[in-house]
Design a protein around this motif. Structure first.
Motif, PDB file in Angstrom:
ATOM      1  N   ASP A 383       0.833  -1.200   0.000  1.00 44.53           N
ATOM      2  CA  ASP A 383       0.000   0.000   0.000  1.00 44.53           C
ATOM      3  C   ASP A 383       0.871   1.255   0.000  1.00 44.53           C
ATOM      4  O   ASP A 383       0.662   2.182  -0.794  1.00 44.53           O
ATOM      5  N   ALA A 384       1.849   1.276   0.898  1.00 45.17           N
ATOM      6  CA  ALA A 384       2.649   2.482   1.114  1.00 45.17           C
ATOM      7  C   ALA A 384       3.639   2.740  -0.008  1.00 45.17           C
ATOM      8  O   ALA A 384       3.884   3.893  -0.372  1.00 45.17           O
ATOM      9  N   THR A 385       4.225   1.681  -0.568  1.00 44.83           N
ATOM     10  CA  THR A 385       5.286   1.868  -1.558  1.00 44.83           C
ATOM     11  C   THR A 385       4.803   1.757  -2.993  1.00 44.83           C
ATOM     12  O   THR A 385       5.401   2.332  -3.895  1.00 44.83           O
ATOM     13  N   MET A 386       3.727   0.999  -3.217  1.00 44.18           N
ATOM     14  CA  MET A 386       3.204   0.829  -4.572  1.00 44.18           C
ATOM     15  C   MET A 386       1.931   1.644  -4.782  1.00 44.18           C
ATOM     16  O   MET A 386       1.373   1.685  -5.868  1.00 44.18           O
ATOM     17  N   CYS A 387       1.468   2.248  -3.683  1.00 44.09           N
ATOM     18  CA  CYS A 387       0.475   3.335  -3.744  1.00 44.09           C
ATOM     19  C   CYS A 387      -0.937   2.928  -4.144  1.00 44.09           C
ATOM     20  O   CYS A 387      -1.689   3.747  -4.639  1.00 44.09           O
ATOM     21  N   ASP A 388      -1.280   1.662  -3.919  1.00 43.60           N
ATOM     22  CA  ASP A 388      -2.660   1.298  -4.230  1.00 43.60           C
ATOM     23  C   ASP A 388      -3.069   0.035  -3.487  1.00 43.60           C
ATOM     24  O   ASP A 388      -2.275  -0.886  -3.324  1.00 43.60           O
ATOM     25  N   GLN A 389      -4.355   0.011  -3.061  1.00 38.39           N
ATOM     26  CA  GLN A 389      -4.863  -1.130  -2.305  1.00 38.39           C
ATOM     27  C   GLN A 389      -4.955  -2.391  -3.159  1.00 38.39           C
ATOM     28  O   GLN A 389      -4.874  -3.517  -2.631  1.00 38.39           O
ATOM     29  N   LEU A 424      -8.019  -1.906   4.273  1.00 37.92           N
ATOM     30  CA  LEU A 424      -8.426  -0.962   5.308  1.00 37.92           C
ATOM     31  C   LEU A 424      -7.349   0.057   5.670  1.00 37.92           C
ATOM     32  O   LEU A 424      -7.665   1.140   6.154  1.00 37.92           O
ATOM     33  N   TRP A 425      -6.069  -0.278   5.456  1.00 39.31           N
ATOM     34  CA  TRP A 425      -5.022   0.690   5.780  1.00 39.31           C
ATOM     35  C   TRP A 425      -4.526   1.450   4.554  1.00 39.31           C
ATOM     36  O   TRP A 425      -3.713   2.364   4.694  1.00 39.31           O
ATOM     37  N   ALA A 426      -5.007   1.094   3.366  1.00 34.29           N
ATOM     38  CA  ALA A 426      -4.561   1.809   2.162  1.00 34.29           C
ATOM     39  C   ALA A 426      -4.959   3.276   2.202  1.00 34.29           C
ATOM     40  O   ALA A 426      -4.282   4.139   1.640  1.00 34.29           O
ATOM     41  N   THR A 432      -1.626   7.317  -1.738  1.00 31.57           N
ATOM     42  CA  THR A 432      -2.275   6.195  -2.429  1.00 31.57           C
ATOM     43  C   THR A 432      -3.514   6.704  -3.157  1.00 31.57           C
ATOM     44  O   THR A 432      -4.015   7.799  -2.885  1.00 31.57           O
ATOM     45  N   ALA A 433      -4.021   5.901  -4.079  1.00 32.11           N
ATOM     46  CA  ALA A 433      -5.231   6.286  -4.806  1.00 32.11           C
ATOM     47  C   ALA A 433      -6.382   6.506  -3.831  1.00 32.11           C
ATOM     48  O   ALA A 433      -7.142   7.472  -3.953  1.00 32.11           O
ATOM     49  N   CYS A 434      -6.516   5.612  -2.834  1.00 38.19           N
ATOM     50  CA  CYS A 434      -7.593   5.736  -1.851  1.00 38.19           C
ATOM     51  C   CYS A 434      -7.423   6.985  -1.001  1.00 38.19           C
ATOM     52  O   CYS A 434      -8.365   7.761  -0.815  1.00 38.19           O
ATOM     53  N   GLY A 435      -6.222   7.160  -0.452  1.00 39.18           N
ATOM     54  CA  GLY A 435      -5.974   8.307   0.402  1.00 39.18           C
ATOM     55  C   GLY A 435      -6.172   9.623  -0.319  1.00 39.18           C
ATOM     56  O   GLY A 435      -6.786  10.556   0.215  1.00 39.18           O
ATOM     57  N   ALA A 436      -5.669   9.705  -1.561  1.00 37.67           N
ATOM     58  CA  ALA A 436      -5.802  10.944  -2.336  1.00 37.67           C
ATOM     59  C   ALA A 436      -7.265  11.228  -2.667  1.00 37.67           C
ATOM     60  O   ALA A 436      -7.723  12.377  -2.572  1.00 37.67           O
TER      61      ALA A 436
END
Length: 520
Positions: A383-389, A424-426, A432-436
């Motif tokens: 999630d953190a390094t590849m930026c997607d769930q 759930l942590w993405a 990440t796509a989710c966070g953004a």
């Protein structure tokens, strides 16, 4: 090594694992590009480009170059990507039809009625727990946390401000409810993806998710209730909620009967109807309800709404923003992201990067708790390094599936663990796509709302602690060790035949050795 045939001669082709630098190069490239895109690709304060797609493409190119340097052919790298894409095709087909479903539930009045009645029964002193439940229902109905936050979530952010509640707390509540509904819905893209990559049944996966997400949901509601009771409601402005309700009532028939399609979603779960078939049945029912209870539309109008999404104008900006969702065409952004994200994971896997970084770790794991922890750690790392769930779900699955079989675990134990952390942590990472997306939709940084997103925050912790205590575990033969340590026979989860046979033999061996619990 691989054997290659040329003119009747067998030639050996040698591969090597990448060095540590080669292994992290595609990941570092991805991280820097994502940071650039989401933090610096602006002009005059406006984002010029704010999607994860192009960084993923460049990451795929770099990973493929690493594979070529290590002896892989370009064809082999492409085959690795296609192999991973193939495991997600069911999820992609369902995702496309979910776009149809959202549109049909919008024009049937189902989602508008959910928002209307939710606001009707909303009490300022119970704003957070009731808001969480309502958001969860919307997420369940449409199978999308993104749609839930973009509809009822936006309304709740405004109402929360009127109550004087911190936007971070309200956003955390919305995120918790949205992801609860998403995880329990057979219409969710990540739910289908997790079941697909773990090679288990969709409803076997949903059943397993209930064992961790269900208790955490109750804990979250208690925490939200405690916070709500301490809120000063003197600044509450009911006009915001009333304005939303008035706009909905003037544009839709909000007869309580239009809520019945929600029960159909529950029925689809109970009857364990195949995901794609369940979505299409729900789409059809939504269209029937729209013809019965809402304004009549021509076939061409219905086709346009299903394809491009509804174009609803009520005069209330919150309602218009909330209801202009859905449509198959609007799902293509996410489908493109899934294809690229899974391809990136496939290229990392085929280049030997995943093996270099993680493979030797699982050899040291011999307990269920340790395996759950390693799976979660890998998911969160992805999630953190590849930026997607989707990578947080798709990358660890093939890496650890054989270890789950070796410990006699069921494949829905794997799929549950992938979602407990990978999904759930993405959303906690702004890049990440989710966070953004959630940051843009709710106007609050994930770093601010995540401490209050109790479901997302606590779910992996609950799952890990219970696994370490040798509880809440699904076994290959269908038995389940509950939270109290009792092992009862349940339904056997779907798994590939060879893998299931191996897992059953391992489970029998481990039971004879006293390393796994006997059925009570």
């Amino acid at each position: 090594h691989a054997n290659m045939f040329y003119g009747g001669l067998i030639m050996k082709k040698t591969y090597r694992l990448p060095s540590l630098f080669e292994a992290i190069l595609p990941i570092i490239t991805m991280i820097f590009l994502m940071i650039y895109v989401f933090a610096f690709a602006k002009e005059g304060g406006e984002n010029i480009y704010d999607a994860a797609h192009l960084p993923l493409i460049i990451g795929i190119i770099v990973a493929s170059l690493v594979g070529l340097v290590c002896g892989r052919s370009f064809r082999e790298m492409v085959d690795g990507m296609i192999e991973r894409i193939r495991t997600t095709l069911d999820a992609i087909l369902i995702l496309l039809t979910v776009g149809l479903l959202i549109s049909s539930f919008m024009i049937s009045g189902t989602i508008p009625a959910l928002i209307y009645y939710g606001l009707t029964f909303l009490s300022p002193k119970l704003f957070l727990p009731i808001g969480c439940i309502i958001t969860a229902l919307v997420g369940l109905a449409c199978g999308s946390s993104w749609t839930a936050t973009a509809t009822i979530g936006i309304a709740f952010m405004t109402i929360g401000q009127g109550l004087g509640i911190s936007p971070a707390i309200t956003a955390g509540m919305v995120i918790s409810g949205a992801y609860i509904g998403d995880k329990f819905s057979p219409l969710s893209d990540t739910t289908n993806l997790a079941a697909g990559v773990a090679k288990t049944g969709l409803f076997d996966h949903v059943t397993a998710m209930v064992s961790t997400t269900g208790p955490v949901f109750l804990i979250a509601l208690i925490l939200y209730s405690f916070i709500s009771f301490r809120i000063d409601v003197t600044n509450y402005d009911p006009n915001i909620a009333e304005g939303i309700k008035a706009a909905l009532a003037s544009n839709f028939n909000l007869n309580p009967l239009v809520l019945l399609p929600i029960l159909l979603i529950v029925l689809v779960c109970v009857l364990r109807i195949e995901g794609l078939a369940g979505v299409m049945i729900s789409v059809f029912v939504g269209l029937v309800f729209s013809m019965i209870f809402q304004k009549q539309r021509s076939l061409a109008e219905i086709f346009a709404i299903l394809h491009y999404g509804p174009d609803i104008e009520t005069g209330n900006e919150f309602v218009d923003m909330a209801l202009s969702k859905g449509g198959m065409d609007n799902q293509m952004w996410t489908v493109n992201l899934i294809l690229l994200a899974v391809s990136f994971g496939g290229s990392l896997e085929r280049a030997g990067i995943i093996e270099r970084l993680f493979a030797h770790l699982k050899e040291k794991i011999n307990s269920v708790g340790g395996l759950v922890f390693l799976t979660m750690l890998t998911s969160i790392f992805c999630d953190a390094t590849m930026c997607d769930q989707f990578l947080g779900i798709g990358v660890p699955a093939p890496l650890y599936e054989d270890k789950y079989d070796e410990l006699g675990l069921s494949r829905n134990m794997l799929s549950r663990t992938l979602e407990d952390a990978g999904t759930l942590w993405a959303v906690m990472f702004p890049w990440t796509a989710c966070g953004a997306y959630q940051m843009k939709t709710l106007g609050v940084s994930p770093l601010s709302f995540f401490p209050f997103a109790f479901v997302n925050l606590l779910n992996p912790i609950f799952a890990l602690v219970t696994a370490l205590l040798k509880r809440n575990i699904f076994w290959a033969d269908g038995s389940y060790t509950n939270i109290f340590g009792k092992t009862k026979m349940k339904k056997m989860a779907k798994a590939p035949k060879k893998a299931q046979a191996f897992a059953l033999s391992q489970l029998e061996k481990l039971r004879k050795e006293g390393k796994t619990p006997q059925i009570n």
